[in-house]
Write a protein that holds these residues in place. Structure first.
Motif, PDB file in Angstrom:
ATOM      1  N   GLU A 115       0.820  -1.214   0.000  1.00  0.00           N
ATOM      2  CA  GLU A 115       0.000   0.000   0.000  1.00  0.00           C
ATOM      3  C   GLU A 115       0.858   1.269   0.000  1.00  0.00           C
ATOM      4  OE1 GLU A 115      -3.135   0.651  -0.198  1.00  0.00           O
ATOM      5  OE2 GLU A 115      -4.237  -1.175   0.294  1.00  0.00           O
ATOM      6  N   HIS A 116       0.406   2.236  -0.790  1.00  0.00           N
ATOM      7  CA  HIS A 116       0.977   3.579  -0.859  1.00  0.00           C
ATOM      8  C   HIS A 116       2.341   3.635  -1.523  1.00  0.00           C
ATOM      9  CE1 HIS A 116      -1.787   4.267   2.812  1.00  0.00           C
ATOM     10  NE2 HIS A 116      -2.410   4.662   1.713  1.00  0.00           N
ATOM     11  N   TRP A 130      -1.906   1.547  -4.723  1.00  0.00           N
ATOM     12  CA  TRP A 130      -2.927   2.230  -3.945  1.00  0.00           C
ATOM     13  C   TRP A 130      -4.320   1.890  -4.446  1.00  0.00           C
ATOM     14  CZ3 TRP A 130       0.031   4.597  -7.699  1.00  0.00           C
ATOM     15  CH2 TRP A 130      -0.649   5.231  -8.737  1.00  0.00           C
ATOM     16  N   GLU A 131      -5.337   2.243  -3.642  1.00  0.00           N
ATOM     17  CA  GLU A 131      -6.728   2.029  -4.009  1.00  0.00           C
ATOM     18  C   GLU A 131      -7.087   2.967  -5.156  1.00  0.00           C
ATOM     19  OE1 GLU A 131     -10.144   0.008  -3.958  1.00  0.00           O
ATOM     20  OE2 GLU A 131      -8.515  -0.359  -2.535  1.00  0.00           O
ATOM     21  N   PRO A 145      -0.609  -4.389   3.282  1.00  0.00           N
ATOM     22  CA  PRO A 145      -0.280  -3.172   4.047  1.00  0.00           C
ATOM     23  C   PRO A 145       1.225  -3.001   4.188  1.00  0.00           C
ATOM     24  CG  PRO A 145      -1.906  -4.523   5.193  1.00  0.00           C
ATOM     25  CD  PRO A 145      -1.374  -5.358   4.084  1.00  0.00           C
ATOM     26  N   ASP A 148       3.232   1.858   7.510  1.00  0.00           N
ATOM     27  CA  ASP A 148       2.410   2.977   7.967  1.00  0.00           C
ATOM     28  C   ASP A 148       1.024   2.511   8.391  1.00  0.00           C
ATOM     29  OD1 ASP A 148       2.027   2.333   5.227  1.00  0.00           O
ATOM     30  OD2 ASP A 148       0.877   4.174   4.948  1.00  0.00           O
ATOM     31  N   GLN A 149       0.708   1.232   8.108  1.00  0.00           N
ATOM     32  CA  GLN A 149      -0.616   0.699   8.418  1.00  0.00           C
ATOM     33  C   GLN A 149      -0.597  -0.498   9.356  1.00  0.00           C
ATOM     34  OE1 GLN A 149      -1.827  -0.121   4.315  1.00  0.00           O
ATOM     35  NE2 GLN A 149      -3.291   1.554   4.442  1.00  0.00           N
ATOM     36  N   ALA A 150       0.517  -1.180   9.444  1.00  0.00           N
ATOM     37  CA  ALA A 150       0.555  -2.426  10.218  1.00  0.00           C
ATOM     38  C   ALA A 150       1.936  -2.636  10.830  1.00  0.00           C
ATOM     39  CB  ALA A 150       0.191  -3.608   9.320  1.00  0.00           C
ATOM     40  N   HIS A 180       4.694   9.021  -0.220  1.00  0.00           N
ATOM     41  CA  HIS A 180       3.764   8.851   0.897  1.00  0.00           C
ATOM     42  C   HIS A 180       4.503   8.925   2.232  1.00  0.00           C
ATOM     43  CE1 HIS A 180      -0.024   7.662   2.785  1.00  0.00           C
ATOM     44  NE2 HIS A 180       0.666   6.821   3.530  1.00  0.00           N
ATOM     45  N   TYR A 183       7.887   6.714   4.638  1.00  0.00           N
ATOM     46  CA  TYR A 183       7.894   5.553   5.531  1.00  0.00           C
ATOM     47  C   TYR A 183       8.858   4.491   5.008  1.00  0.00           C
ATOM     48  CZ  TYR A 183       3.691   7.361   7.839  1.00  0.00           C
ATOM     49  OH  TYR A 183       2.806   8.135   8.526  1.00  0.00           O
TER      50      TYR A 183
END
Length: 280
Positions: A115-116, A130-131, A145, A148-150, A180, A183
């Motif tokens: 992601e990202h 990304w979405e 993920p 930054d998410q997990a 993004h 990270y």
């Protein structure tokens, strides 16, 4: 032209400055999506491209002396275990070739991204990062993920769960999220990821478009975390703002016609001249 701050036309650039049509001067903190790292209109790079303009611009798949020089220049930055598989014009194009290469090499359909990440804006590269409004993700393109998410241990568990099915051709990593928030995971995480890829016969691809050529301390990010990816994507800094990218691979990887290598402008002499001058 209005005097609005949100609309101005840049007429020329010089080092870290941009000049608009009205003569106003701007300090450039964007540097052309991170590509103009030697400054705008670098005289050495410009002279090399101008010289090549007097000879030949494009020969398609037929190589040229300047392309051979550019290939040697790129390979001098990498360990002997790796070689340049080909030049391309954009990071997206390089990533697409790397994904095709991984699928042909492994005979597997799936690709894992995070992601990202930013690998480009084609259907595949956008879906892996990304979405998207039109739900570009397909069963063959999986997005997990990132840090930054997990938590790292949870991401590792997810990757292991996916790779143990033995249908993933490659894991595509942007080691530091340049679009993004910057990270990045720990060195231990990347080493664990590399070990899993080796165990399950999955290629590990590091997208170093933004991090390559010394931008994060080490010459390449993978060196700073003591990981040797199967494939490294390079670009942006590679041509000091001139459109060029490259795919560097482990020498054990043979390039086959089914991978659809090359394209109309791939490795053109003008881009090769920019590479030689920039890396020089």
């Amino acid at each position: 032209m209005t005097d609005s701050a949100d609309r101005f036309l840049i007429a020329r650039g010089e080092n870290d400055r941009l000049f608009d049509e009205a003569g106003r001067v701007y300090i450039d903190l964007f540097s052309a999506h991170g590509a103009a790292w030697l400054g705008h209109a670098n005289p050495v790079v410009g002279a090399a491209i101008a010289h090549q303009l007097q000879h030949v611009w494009n020969t398609g798949a037929i190589s040229t002396p300047i392309r051979e020089q550019a290939q040697a220049a790129v390979q001098s930055f990498f360990p002997p275990s790796h070689r340049l598989a080909g030049f391309y014009s954009t990071g997206m194009e390089a990533a697409e070739f790397a994904l095709r290469m991984a699928r042909v090499l492994t005979g597997r359909p799936k690709i894992v991204g995070f992601e990202h990440s930013m690998h480009g804006k084609s259907l595949a590269t956008a879906a892996l990062g990304w979405e998207n409004e039109w739900n570009l993700l397909t069963p063959e393109l999986m997005r997990l993920p990132f840090v930054d998410q997990a938590e790292e241990e949870d991401i590792v568990a997810s990757v292991d769960d996916v790779l143990r099915r033995h249908d993933v051709a490659a894991v595509l990593v942007e080691p530091l999220l340049g679009s993004h928030g910057g990270y990045e995971a720990t060195a231990g995480y990347y080493r664990e990821l590399a070990e899993m890829c080796r165990e399950y016969g999955t290629l590990l691809i590091f997208d170093e478009m933004l991090t390559g050529f010394g931008r994060t301390g080490a010459l390449f990010y993978f060196q700073s975390v003591d990981v040797v990816p199967d494939v490294v994507l390079i670009g942006k800094a590679l041509g000091a703002g001139f459109p060029v990218s490259g795919v560097v691979v482990d020498r054990s990887i043979a390039i086959e016609p089914g991978m659809l290598p090359g394209s109309t402008f791939a490795g053109n002499p003008l881009a090769a001249a920019a590479v030689v001058a920039t890396l020089g």
